[in-house]
Design a protein around this motif. Structure first.
Motif, mmCIF file in Angstrom:
data_model
loop_
_atom_site.group_PDB
_atom_site.id
_atom_site.type_symbol
_atom_site.label_atom_id
_atom_site.label_comp_id
_atom_site.label_asym_id
_atom_site.label_seq_id
_atom_site.Cartn_x
_atom_site.Cartn_y
_atom_site.Cartn_z
ATOM 1 N N ARG A 134 34.280 39.123 47.760
ATOM 2 C CA ARG A 134 34.759 40.502 47.812
ATOM 3 C C ARG A 134 35.742 40.677 46.662
ATOM 4 N N PRO A 135 35.418 41.510 45.684
ATOM 5 C CA PRO A 135 36.294 41.666 44.510
ATOM 6 C C PRO A 135 37.581 42.401 44.869
ATOM 7 N N LEU A 136 38.672 41.927 44.287
ATOM 8 C CA LEU A 136 39.958 42.596 44.454
ATOM 9 C C LEU A 136 40.277 43.482 43.258
ATOM 10 N N THR A 137 39.777 43.099 42.096
ATOM 11 C CA THR A 137 40.009 43.856 40.874
ATOM 12 C C THR A 137 38.739 43.793 40.024
ATOM 13 N N SER A 138 38.719 44.529 38.943
ATOM 14 C CA SER A 138 37.600 44.406 38.018
ATOM 15 C C SER A 138 37.693 43.029 37.354
#
Length: 182
Positions: free
Chosen positions: A72-76
């Motif tokens: 799950r990405p938190l930032t680009s």
């Protein structure tokens, strides 16, 4: 030593439990995660597998970036240009983050749109189909072909596809097939 980064939740060990013994057949593996560092095989391992939740800042020339389904990405993100990426076709988080980063990937799944798919499946054996050209980490070109995979343990078809794709991207010869799992 070739670097392989697994991205996804720290408690998600399903893929690493299949990938590490499979890679060990082709050279030793040094495995590092948030709470452990272990070595499997020879003293001078051929592979470093780093398990992390997010993609770190990478200052390496090349490697393989594998997205677990728990990613799950938190930032680009920024994917180094020489890193090859792998994920399962239903991992929409990985697909979206790679699209935004402008990075390409080898997608593993059960449709003709995927890079690697299953042609046939039986107990402990499968025939996988590489459906499009892929470049290996050393710059070689693999053309579409079928190859056999054997498993020694209960390996899910989706994990089998991802591990086989990693082996292909690392330039392992598939002409005699792959042994995946324990």
């Amino acid at each position: 030593m070739t670097d392989i980064i697994l991205c996804g939740k720290a408690e998600d060990h399903a893929l690493s439990e299949i990938l590490i013994p499979s890679l060990s057949r082709y050279g030793g593996v040094r495995f590092s995660s948030r709470d452990q560092i272990r070595q499997f095989g020879p003293e001078s391992p051929a592979f470093l597998v780093w398990d992390c939740e997010q993609i770190p800042e990478v200052a390496l020339e090349s490697g393989v970036l594998v997205f677990k389904n728990s990613y799950r990405p938190l930032t680009s993100i920024q994917v180094p240009p020489e890193f090859l990426c792998v994920f399962e076709s239903h991992n929409q988080y990985a697909a979206a983050v790679l699209k935004n980063a402008g990075a390409s990937a080898a997608v593993c799944g059960l449709s003709a749109r995927d890079t690697l798919s299953i042609s046939s499946l039986d107990y402990g054996n499968a025939v996988l189909s590489l459906l499009r050209n892929v470049q290996t980490i050393r710059g070689g070109l693999l053309e579409p072909h079928d190859f056999q995979v054997q498993t020694h343990s209960r390996v899910s078809p989706r994990h089998m596809l991802v591990v086989a794709m990693v082996l292909l991207l690392l330039g392992m010869d598939s002409s005699d097939g792959f042994m995946i799992g324990l």
